[in-house]
Write an enzyme that holds these catalytic residues in place. Sequence first.
Site, PDB file in Angstrom:
ATOM      1  N   THR B  48     -62.706 -38.832 -39.210  1.00 14.75           N
ATOM      2  CA  THR B  48     -63.783 -37.849 -39.221  1.00 14.75           C
ATOM      3  C   THR B  48     -65.023 -38.484 -39.844  1.00 14.75           C
ATOM      4  O   THR B  48     -64.923 -39.286 -40.784  1.00 14.75           O
ATOM      5  CB  THR B  48     -63.365 -36.529 -39.902  1.00 14.75           C
ATOM      6  OG1 THR B  48     -64.461 -35.610 -39.800  1.00 14.75           O
ATOM      7  CG2 THR B  48     -62.994 -36.704 -41.359  1.00 14.75           C
ATOM      8  N   GLU B  49     -66.193 -38.140 -39.269  1.00 17.78           N
ATOM      9  CA  GLU B  49     -67.445 -38.822 -39.599  1.00 17.78           C
ATOM     10  C   GLU B  49     -67.763 -38.805 -41.094  1.00 17.78           C
ATOM     11  O   GLU B  49     -68.418 -39.706 -41.604  1.00 17.78           O
ATOM     12  CB  GLU B  49     -68.626 -38.149 -38.869  1.00 17.78           C
ATOM     13  CG  GLU B  49     -68.635 -38.320 -37.372  1.00 17.78           C
ATOM     14  CD  GLU B  49     -67.970 -37.148 -36.668  1.00 17.78           C
ATOM     15  OE1 GLU B  49     -66.775 -36.875 -36.944  1.00 17.78           O
ATOM     16  OE2 GLU B  49     -68.635 -36.519 -35.839  1.00 17.78           O
ATOM     17  N   ASN B  50     -67.331 -37.745 -41.777  1.00 19.44           N
ATOM     18  CA  ASN B  50     -67.698 -37.609 -43.182  1.00 19.44           C
ATOM     19  C   ASN B  50     -66.798 -38.410 -44.110  1.00 19.44           C
ATOM     20  O   ASN B  50     -66.801 -38.165 -45.313  1.00 19.44           O
ATOM     21  CB  ASN B  50     -67.745 -36.135 -43.588  1.00 19.44           C
ATOM     22  CG  ASN B  50     -66.475 -35.397 -43.288  1.00 19.44           C
ATOM     23  OD1 ASN B  50     -65.917 -35.512 -42.182  1.00 19.44           O
ATOM     24  ND2 ASN B  50     -65.970 -34.650 -44.243  1.00 19.44           N
TER      25      ASN B  50
END
Lengths: 244, 223
Positions: B48-50
């Site tokens: 996930t990007e975060n």
Amino acid sequence: MDKRIASLRDAVAPIPDHATVMIGGFGGSGAPIELIHALIGRFLETGSPKALTVINNNAGNGHVGIAALIEQGMVKKMICSFPRSADPVVFTTKYLAGEIELELVPQGTLAERIRAGGAGIPAFYTPSSYGTDLAKGKPVAEFDGRSYVQERWLKADFALLKAELGDAVGNLTYRMAARNFAPLMAMAATETIVQVSRAVAPGEIEPESVVTPGIFVDRIVEVPAPQQEEALNRANAHYPELRA
Amino acid sequence: MTEKLSNAQIAWRAAQDIADGAYVNLGIGFPEMVAKFQPPGRQAVFHTENGVLGFGEAPAAGTEDWDLINAGKKAITLKPGASFFHHADSFAMVRGGHLDVAILGAYQVAETGDLANWSTGPKGVPAVGGAMDLVHGAKRVAVITDHVTKDGQPKLLERCTLPLTGVGCVTRVYSSLAVIDIEQGRFVLREKLAALSFETLQSLTGARLNLDGAPADLIVPEL
């Protein structure tokens, strides 16, 4: 050397009108709610700081944190990738009324621009946004047969961040996904102000475990048991509190 | 009204093509559903990007930790072997070619592989998030989507009319009616629902569907 500051109010005291401020967090994860609210508290008493340019992944949610900063009229411009949230009413209203500027940046480009700002790299090329509206007006170059867009570094006067542990020389660790943009922003700001959930003595953070070395950090203020934006929003909180 | 796959069934079909051990990013919303349908014996590693690699399902209500969320700001859990990293490392994984598959939603896909999935035009507040980064770098960029819009207009087109997310980036489309590859600027039909004629499918598609042998039947379980 001791970078600890006794109060939130003192920690945010140097931020003037028209400053560019990076604020850590992805949604509520990593959002330095207490530092932001201290800044709002100062504004309500003194009328300053205002006309801020704020850099964050988002543009606030509900009526706390960055949303509250915007709601008070302290923000002139947002630089972000995703100005939507579960409750984006504050930013949306101001934006559609033309009362706040928006610079929309793809999320990976935002991260890399901040990293570049901290690393002394004035520009770089990325495939992201090539051929799209967000690349308009930017130089394009071909490398090994593919096209890339030139993006410039992003720097700030101040960074407001949340970390888990912080020692007196400014070494930081983070809690889970709350890390997100914070290590990058710590590098890219002239003055980095961090609220830590626990202040510890130098040596208590293993050198192997330091995520942000103290050279990137200027001020540390301890805020035990910090508030979570998501929890505040679920309780329909407002800052400052609504008067009955 | 033609029979079509549900979103869950489209997600199921996309999940069958993800290899054991693949590093995968699922776009927020509908694509997140793909994670539920991994075939037995296979475990992908979700990014996930975060800044999390190796996350698992949502926690039980009331046990959320709001420092542990995905790109859609939903609470997640960790699997053994998970790791945390900052945003620049996260997008190095994305653009640097380290992910095996990215699966995204779409407003429109063109036969050139162009994707439009971030903006429906100049109204309202624009928001892009990680979409423009995700379409670059993953070894395979696939789209899951209804075959047509809510009012019956084709979403698979010769050229996108909405603002682009990326140029020439999509290689496979899992739609509610068919599985279609994008090869050398052409749609190539791989699978279609058995009850659907090629002519009907073509009439619901805004660009020429090419054949490379007879298309297989698109078969998915009841879900």
